[in-house]
Design a protein around this motif. Sequence first.
Motif, PDB file in Angstrom:
ATOM      1  N   PHE A 241      19.983 -33.853   6.065  1.00  0.00           N
ATOM      2  CA  PHE A 241      21.210 -33.722   7.080  1.00  0.00           C
ATOM      3  C   PHE A 241      22.678 -33.420   6.154  1.00  0.00           C
ATOM      4  O   PHE A 241      23.213 -32.746   6.747  1.00  0.00           O
ATOM      5  CB  PHE A 241      21.928 -35.681   7.990  1.00  0.00           C
ATOM      6  CG  PHE A 241      20.499 -35.490   9.006  1.00  0.00           C
ATOM      7  CD1 PHE A 241      20.784 -35.350  10.156  1.00  0.00           C
ATOM      8  CD2 PHE A 241      19.428 -36.763   8.331  1.00  0.00           C
ATOM      9  CE1 PHE A 241      19.738 -35.220  11.022  1.00  0.00           C
ATOM     10  CE2 PHE A 241      18.210 -35.860  10.430  1.00  0.00           C
ATOM     11  CZ  PHE A 241      18.576 -35.697  11.069  1.00  0.00           C
TER      12      PHE A 241
ATOM     13  N   TYR B 109      21.941 -30.803  12.213  1.00  0.00           N
ATOM     14  CA  TYR B 109      22.419 -31.114  13.157  1.00  0.00           C
ATOM     15  C   TYR B 109      22.114 -31.468  14.438  1.00  0.00           C
ATOM     16  O   TYR B 109      22.791 -32.558  15.013  1.00  0.00           O
ATOM     17  CB  TYR B 109      23.325 -29.911  13.158  1.00  0.00           C
ATOM     18  CG  TYR B 109      24.553 -29.211  11.950  1.00  0.00           C
ATOM     19  CD1 TYR B 109      25.197 -30.369  12.009  1.00  0.00           C
ATOM     20  CD2 TYR B 109      24.519 -27.804  12.071  1.00  0.00           C
ATOM     21  CE1 TYR B 109      26.110 -29.293  10.565  1.00  0.00           C
ATOM     22  CE2 TYR B 109      25.766 -27.701  11.168  1.00  0.00           C
ATOM     23  CZ  TYR B 109      26.521 -28.089  10.596  1.00  0.00           C
ATOM     24  OH  TYR B 109      27.466 -27.812   9.138  1.00  0.00           O
ATOM     25  N   SER B 110      20.805 -30.800  14.914  1.00  0.00           N
ATOM     26  CA  SER B 110      20.593 -31.327  16.030  1.00  0.00           C
ATOM     27  C   SER B 110      19.239 -32.211  16.270  1.00  0.00           C
ATOM     28  O   SER B 110      18.847 -32.505  16.954  1.00  0.00           O
ATOM     29  CB  SER B 110      20.432 -29.677  16.884  1.00  0.00           C
ATOM     30  OG  SER B 110      19.467 -29.316  16.482  1.00  0.00           O
TER      31      SER B 110
ATOM     32  N   SER C 186      30.844 -35.983   3.013  1.00  0.00           N
ATOM     33  CA  SER C 186      29.287 -35.947   3.351  1.00  0.00           C
ATOM     34  C   SER C 186      29.115 -37.076   2.614  1.00  0.00           C
ATOM     35  O   SER C 186      28.670 -38.179   3.055  1.00  0.00           O
ATOM     36  CB  SER C 186      28.734 -34.703   3.345  1.00  0.00           C
ATOM     37  OG  SER C 186      27.904 -34.772   2.562  1.00  0.00           O
TER      38      SER C 186
ATOM     39  N   ARG D   1      25.977 -24.447   5.129  1.00  0.00           N
ATOM     40  CA  ARG D   1      26.611 -23.716   5.746  1.00  0.00           C
ATOM     41  C   ARG D   1      28.072 -23.954   5.177  1.00  0.00           C
ATOM     42  O   ARG D   1      28.376 -22.839   5.333  1.00  0.00           O
ATOM     43  CB  ARG D   1      26.719 -24.314   7.726  1.00  0.00           C
ATOM     44  CG  ARG D   1      25.377 -24.642   8.124  1.00  0.00           C
ATOM     45  CD  ARG D   1      24.494 -23.519   7.752  1.00  0.00           C
ATOM     46  NE  ARG D   1      25.758 -22.485   8.933  1.00  0.00           N
ATOM     47  CZ  ARG D   1      24.946 -21.455   8.825  1.00  0.00           C
ATOM     48  NH1 ARG D   1      23.894 -20.619   7.905  1.00  0.00           N
ATOM     49  NH2 ARG D   1      25.460 -20.125   9.399  1.00  0.00           N
TER      50      ARG D   1
ATOM     51  N   TYR E  84      24.842 -29.134   6.458  1.00  0.00           N
ATOM     52  CA  TYR E  84      26.166 -29.644   6.733  1.00  0.00           C
ATOM     53  C   TYR E  84      26.911 -28.705   4.742  1.00  0.00           C
ATOM     54  O   TYR E  84      27.039 -28.222   5.282  1.00  0.00           O
ATOM     55  CB  TYR E  84      27.087 -30.665   6.238  1.00  0.00           C
ATOM     56  CG  TYR E  84      29.001 -30.704   6.220  1.00  0.00           C
ATOM     57  CD1 TYR E  84      28.729 -29.717   7.763  1.00  0.00           C
ATOM     58  CD2 TYR E  84      29.015 -31.795   5.395  1.00  0.00           C
ATOM     59  CE1 TYR E  84      30.225 -30.380   7.291  1.00  0.00           C
ATOM     60  CE2 TYR E  84      30.591 -31.179   5.849  1.00  0.00           C
ATOM     61  CZ  TYR E  84      31.229 -30.851   6.328  1.00  0.00           C
ATOM     62  OH  TYR E  84      32.717 -30.850   7.038  1.00  0.00           O
TER      63      TYR E  84
END
Lengths: 356, 277
Positions: free
Chosen positions: A235, A162-163, A290, A242, A239
């Motif tokens: 990426f 995510y970051s 996504s 999770r 997502y």
Amino acid sequence: MSLDPGLTVEALPERRGRAALGFAGGVAGFLLTLAITLFGLVVVTFVIGRVVPIDPVLAVVGDRASAATYQRVRAEMGLDLPLIEQFRVYLVKAVTGDFGRSVLTTNPVIEDIRTYFPATIELATLGTLIGTLIGVPLGVFAAVRSGSVLDQIVRIVGLVGYSVPIFWLGLMALLLFYAKLDWVAGPGRLDIAYDYLVTPVTGLLLVDSLMQGQLDVFWNAISHIVLPAALLGYFSLAYISRMTRALLLNELAQEYVVTARIKGLSEARVIWRHALRNAAVPLLTVVVLSYATLLEGSVLTETVFSWPGIGSYITSSLQNADMNAVLGGTLVVGAAFVTLNLVSDLLYRLLDPRTR
Amino acid sequence: MTPLLEVEDLHVRFPLTEGTIEAVRGISFTLGRERLGIVGESGSGKSQTGRAILGLTARPGEVTAKRLAFDGIDLMAAPERLRRSLRGSRMTMVMQDPRYSLNPVMTVGQQIIESYRAHKRVSGRDARRAALAMLDEVRITAPDRVMALYPHELSGGMGQRVMIAMMLITGPELLIADEPTSALDVTVRGEVLRILDQLVAERGMGLILISHDLEMVASFCDRVLVMYAGKIVEELASGALDQARHPYTRGLIGCLPKLAGDSHPLPVLTRDPAWAR
């Protein structure tokens, strides 16, 4: 208090007929929604084209053209017509796929899109495939062993995904796997030596080269795509894993899971066949969305890897005030996004009997 | 002869961050091929007792017992693999609400057949035939049509009969019915109970009927255990409710609504903290 058995039979729904009707209705509604949304999209791009402070005539004739030339081109482009008339022309052209010519490449915009969009589709599809095939099992294990070390590792992997900005991770990956280790090919879709060996049919290099039996081109293309696809996959994995974890935890708390255990089923069957099958319904929407995000939003990846995709096409057109190309590209990407959204709706109906 | 089920000093504890909750606090009873009712209010530990016997206590719950044996098999010492093979084949449970306890995305047929094939090595065709016969036994007409339905297409009474069919198709010897009728319309409760009654009698199964409905349990079972705060406070023969001694049981009986006469205001149970000790 006895129940007349004859009555209950009459009360049973006729499943097949109703399901078919529900699905056909779904498709009809789907097409209507699609038409309305796409119309909205055309309106928005039209308004953008008229509002931005870029003179499309100047972009064609250049700064030094005489006033007469300017007026002639302006009339040729239909810009002297009333606004509503301009919109009618724009709408008809958009529907027939005529977005005008790109100032930058001098090709019709639709032809450019035909070249650039498949490159993006190829990358996004592979990325989503990687993200789903790894992300879903990771999410399942994290949910089943929630609170364990494995769960924490998956959480951290997701958090990093995510970051960390993709341009940094992309450059680092290129530096390591291409420049240092030389495991993969560098930026671009193909080595120059392999250019023009494959005739574009679908535009998807991997598919075309396989169909034409050009195996060395295929492997070269794989070597080029693997790094950016793995990055995009990472990426979407962040997502998807999770979401899988959250959705599955929710299902595992349901009563039917207890029922499955009472039946004496193995834990694997309880999880994959019962709980995950139920979680798959909302999970499908997650995966499709996504995918859609990768289709429209991989500009940074495309830039870092010099990937000739639709994202970098639109961006470079924008930087050169090439409005036809920008609006055409936006319209196509938007249409793809809307269609994917609706397709996920339809699949939802197929997967969940309660919505039929 | 060994009894079907022996329970001695059974405890179920849930260690939570706020402290340990003890849902079942040392209960003992034995069960033959008979009908035993367990009554008690919400939170009295009756459902946790049923789950502990099946080995389905939710994490992080812990089960301890001096003895917990099914047909002479020591369940406390049995490996999970053995317990799983007992579950669904020799001991089973019917839960409260078929709207939640049936898998919403599988058809009735798939779920019943899965239950059967989890324990029997049979062909798909034989399993289907067994499922149809079992649906017939729970008095579902047109079973082949019901097999193709999804749970949300069933009424509550039908759903519970499907649940019973699914749980009894393997011919288990012990059935734990946890509030099997409390989620159903009053009009179909009798029907479902009668079907359950008949199947238990025909097959000579042992039954534990868990409920908060004292009258229903008393009319259905041979013996009744009354639970309060995780303990058995009283055991009664079902015909002898009027001989109840424990103030909690007497209070429950006193609260039963009567048709004759006007009881106003309605009686309310007054609890004595000493009961929970």
